[in-house]
Structures are given as structure tokens and as C-alpha cells.
Design a protein around this motif. Structure first.
Motif, PDB file in Angstrom:
ATOM      1  N   ALA A   5       0.860  -1.185   0.000  1.00 25.89           N
ATOM      2  CA  ALA A   5       0.000   0.000   0.000  1.00 25.89           C
ATOM      3  C   ALA A   5       0.891   1.228   0.000  1.00 25.89           C
ATOM      4  O   ALA A   5       2.066   1.156   0.390  1.00 25.89           O
ATOM      5  N   LYS A   6       0.344   2.350  -0.434  1.00 22.69           N
ATOM      6  CA  LYS A   6       1.129   3.586  -0.451  1.00 22.69           C
ATOM      7  C   LYS A   6       0.199   4.782  -0.437  1.00 22.69           C
ATOM      8  O   LYS A   6      -1.002   4.677  -0.710  1.00 22.69           O
ATOM      9  N   THR A   7       0.784   5.941  -0.121  1.00 19.16           N
ATOM     10  CA  THR A   7       0.025   7.187  -0.117  1.00 19.16           C
ATOM     11  C   THR A   7       0.975   8.366  -0.219  1.00 19.16           C
ATOM     12  O   THR A   7       2.141   8.282   0.193  1.00 19.16           O
ATOM     13  N   ASP A   8       0.480   9.447  -0.798  1.00 16.76           N
ATOM     14  CA  ASP A   8       1.178  10.725  -0.718  1.00 16.76           C
ATOM     15  C   ASP A   8       0.739  11.412   0.569  1.00 16.76           C
ATOM     16  O   ASP A   8      -0.445  11.393   0.932  1.00 16.76           O
ATOM     17  N   LEU A   9       1.678  12.016   1.272  1.00  9.93           N
ATOM     18  CA  LEU A   9       1.369  12.705   2.516  1.00  9.93           C
ATOM     19  C   LEU A   9       1.060  14.166   2.216  1.00  9.93           C
ATOM     20  O   LEU A   9       1.906  14.909   1.712  1.00  9.93           O
ATOM     21  N   ALA A  10      -0.174  14.571   2.512  1.00 11.14           N
ATOM     22  CA  ALA A  10      -0.615  15.929   2.217  1.00 11.14           C
ATOM     23  C   ALA A  10      -0.194  16.878   3.331  1.00 11.14           C
ATOM     24  O   ALA A  10      -0.195  16.528   4.516  1.00 11.14           O
ATOM     25  N   ARG A  11       0.162  18.088   2.947  1.00  9.88           N
ATOM     26  CA  ARG A  11       0.528  19.124   3.915  1.00  9.88           C
ATOM     27  C   ARG A  11      -0.714  19.601   4.658  1.00  9.88           C
ATOM     28  O   ARG A  11      -1.744  19.896   4.056  1.00  9.88           O
ATOM     29  N   LEU A  12      -0.617  19.676   5.972  1.00 10.21           N
ATOM     30  CA  LEU A  12      -1.696  20.215   6.790  1.00 10.21           C
ATOM     31  C   LEU A  12      -1.399  21.665   7.161  1.00 10.21           C
ATOM     32  O   LEU A  12      -0.330  22.207   6.847  1.00 10.21           O
ATOM     33  N   THR A  13      -2.333  22.315   7.838  1.00  4.42           N
ATOM     34  CA  THR A  13      -2.255  23.754   8.076  1.00  4.42           C
ATOM     35  C   THR A  13      -0.973  24.160   8.797  1.00  4.42           C
ATOM     36  O   THR A  13      -0.380  25.203   8.485  1.00  4.42           O
ATOM     37  N   ALA A  14      -0.516  23.360   9.749  1.00  7.03           N
ATOM     38  CA  ALA A  14       0.644  23.737  10.556  1.00  7.03           C
ATOM     39  C   ALA A  14       1.967  23.606   9.816  1.00  7.03           C
ATOM     40  O   ALA A  14       2.979  24.147  10.260  1.00  7.03           O
TER      41      ALA A  14
ATOM     42  N   GLY B 254       4.644  25.583   3.389  1.00  3.86           N
ATOM     43  CA  GLY B 254       4.160  25.319   2.044  1.00  3.86           C
ATOM     44  C   GLY B 254       5.006  24.336   1.263  1.00  3.86           C
ATOM     45  O   GLY B 254       4.517  23.689   0.338  1.00  3.86           O
ATOM     46  N   SER B 255       6.277  24.188   1.639  1.00  2.00           N
ATOM     47  CA  SER B 255       7.174  23.284   0.921  1.00  2.00           C
ATOM     48  C   SER B 255       7.088  21.840   1.396  1.00  2.00           C
ATOM     49  O   SER B 255       7.696  20.952   0.807  1.00  2.00           O
ATOM     50  N   ALA B 256       6.343  21.587   2.464  1.00  2.00           N
ATOM     51  CA  ALA B 256       6.314  20.251   3.072  1.00  2.00           C
ATOM     52  C   ALA B 256       5.599  19.245   2.176  1.00  2.00           C
ATOM     53  O   ALA B 256       4.543  19.536   1.611  1.00  2.00           O
ATOM     54  N   ARG B 257       6.161  18.063   2.056  1.00  2.00           N
ATOM     55  CA  ARG B 257       5.545  16.989   1.284  1.00  2.00           C
ATOM     56  C   ARG B 257       6.181  15.668   1.716  1.00  2.00           C
ATOM     57  O   ARG B 257       7.219  15.650   2.382  1.00  2.00           O
ATOM     58  N   GLY B 258       5.547  14.565   1.327  1.00  2.00           N
ATOM     59  CA  GLY B 258       6.110  13.280   1.703  1.00  2.00           C
ATOM     60  C   GLY B 258       5.361  12.123   1.076  1.00  2.00           C
ATOM     61  O   GLY B 258       4.318  12.298   0.439  1.00  2.00           O
ATOM     62  N   THR B 259       5.900  10.933   1.257  1.00  2.00           N
ATOM     63  CA  THR B 259       5.274   9.699   0.785  1.00  2.00           C
ATOM     64  C   THR B 259       5.414   8.640   1.867  1.00  2.00           C
ATOM     65  O   THR B 259       6.327   8.686   2.692  1.00  2.00           O
ATOM     66  N   ALA B 260       4.503   7.681   1.851  1.00  2.00           N
ATOM     67  CA  ALA B 260       4.578   6.549   2.778  1.00  2.00           C
ATOM     68  C   ALA B 260       4.145   5.298   2.032  1.00  2.00           C
ATOM     69  O   ALA B 260       3.180   5.324   1.259  1.00  2.00           O
TER      70      ALA B 260
END
Length: 228
Positions: free
Chosen positions: A125-134, A137-143
């Protein structure tokens, strides 16, 4: 304020709260103490993994000196040690570190490798990690959930995240009320073993939170994604 005592850093790495606000203030501003605490937290997190296979980070010379003073052993670090699940008492943690100190000559600490060769990996399984309010703007990730020859891990990678005041913790979340901590995220990427008892159909959400030093409850969510 002088540097934090190595025994205090060990207590914090094991999850104990900071004794006072002045200690928390010092850890927020002292790069050396924060670096030592991060290394000790990584050692503790790996020790809690039942089938750890990762290299352990080397604590600083000051931490080794504190361990040697406590145990009466040489302060020389050792090359190899197999870790068992640690108890929640700092003397047990020091005993593990002291054992490493007397095994042999200088070198990096490493967990004994399981000899079974890994020939293939399967992404379950996999997912892109979405940036939350805190998060910035450059934050991103994958799992990704990856099955290797002998275990199943959560392979997580993040980018664009600022250095935390405390640390970043990875959780599995049921999407409503219950969160399970998997471990501390260091250097932006890691593999975290998923215990066999955890059903990812019940806990499909991966959450990366910012935590204060010594904080046990969930902190502030920075990135989140649902495995599919």
C-alpha cells in the motif's frame, strides 16, 4: 546554563518529561544537547523494535563519558551489539550502552544482521502525505507499506520540513480517535517495522506530527495521508 546531564538526556529519550521549564528552554536552544537527545531517542526506538536490523547512531563522547562514569567501564565505544527490548528505567538503558562500550574497539554501533538474504520487496500500500495547516508550504512526503523477506515496514520519506523544536513522530491513525505511535522520524526518511498485531484496515492513515521533547500524547499534525 550548562549542558544537560547525560543521565537526564537518557531519561528524556526513554519518554520521561523534562523536570522543569529551564531544561526545556535549554534543549530548544542548545544544538549539542538536542543532537545527543535525538541520537539517544533513535537508539531507544530501535531497541523497542522486536526484530531490529538497522544501524544505531553513535552518541557523543560526552554521553559515553557519562555512561563510563556510571558503570565504571571504559568509555571506548564498541562496534557491534544486539539489542533486546529495553525496560523503562534509565539504569537498564545505561547497561545496554555500557555493554556496547566494553565489547571491543572504536567504531560505529550496529545491530547484528539477520543472515537471510532479501531478494525481493513487495509494496502492499502507499500514499502521498498531504501538507496540513501547521506545515510550511514546501512540506511533502510519501509513505509505503513494504513487505520484505522477514518483516513488514512503513517506508516513509518527507521533504521541505523545518528542523523541529523537539522531534517528528510517525503515527498510524484510525481516522477518528485512536493513534498508534510507530517511531521517531530522523533525517527525513526511514523504515519503521509495523507490529503484526496492527491491522492497517483499521489504522489506514499515516500521520507525521511535531512533538515537544518529553511529550507523550499526540502533538501537532504536519503531514497526513491514507494508505490505499
Amino acid at each position: 546554563m550548562a549542558h544537560a546531564d547525560p543521565e537526564l538526556l537518557t531519561l528524556l529519550a526513554l519518554g520521561e518529561p523534562a523536570p522543569d521549564e529551564s531544561t526545556e528552554d535549554h534543549l530548544r536552544t542548545c544544538t549539542e544537547c538536542r543532537s545527543e537527545l535525538a541520537a539517544l531517542r533513535e537508539v531507544t526506538a530501535i531497541g523497542r523494535e522486536t526484530r531490529a536490523e538497522r544501524d544505531l547512531p553513535m552518541p557523543s563522547e560526552r554521553v559515553w563519558a557519562g555512561i563510563a562514569a556510571e558503570t565504571g567501564q571504559s568509555a571506548e565505544p564498541a562496534p557491534v551489539i544486539a539489542l533486546a527490548r529495553p525496560r523503562r528505567r534509565w539504569r537498564a538503558f545505561l547497561a545496554v550502552a555500557a555493554a556496547a562500550a566494553i565489547v571491543g574497539a572504536a567504531g560505529s554501533i550496529a545491530v547484528d544482521r539477520i543472515t537471510t538474504p532479501v531478494t525481493t520487496e513487495q509494496v502492499l500500500a502507499k500514499t502521498d502525505l498531504a501538507r496540513l495547516t501547521a506545515a510550511p508550504g514546501s512540506a511533502r512526503g510519501t509513505a509505503s507499506v513494504v513487505r520484505t523477506a522477514d518483516r513488514t515496514v512503513l517506508r516513509i520519506s518527507v521533504d521541505g520540513m523545518p528542523a523541529p523544536d523537539g522531534l517528528y513522530q510517525v503515527w498510524l491513525f484510525d481516522g477518528t480517535a485512536t493513534m498508534i505511535p510507530l517511531g521517531v522520524l530522523t533525517n527525513g526518511q526511514t523504515d519503521m517495522p509495523i507490529p503484526d498485531a496492527i491491522d492497517l484496515r483499521t489504522y489506514p492513515v499515516v500521520d507525521v506530527s511535531a512533538q515537544r521533547l518529553g511529550q507523550q500524547e499526540h502533538g501537532t499534525s504536519m503531514l497526513q495521508g491514507k494508505l490505499s
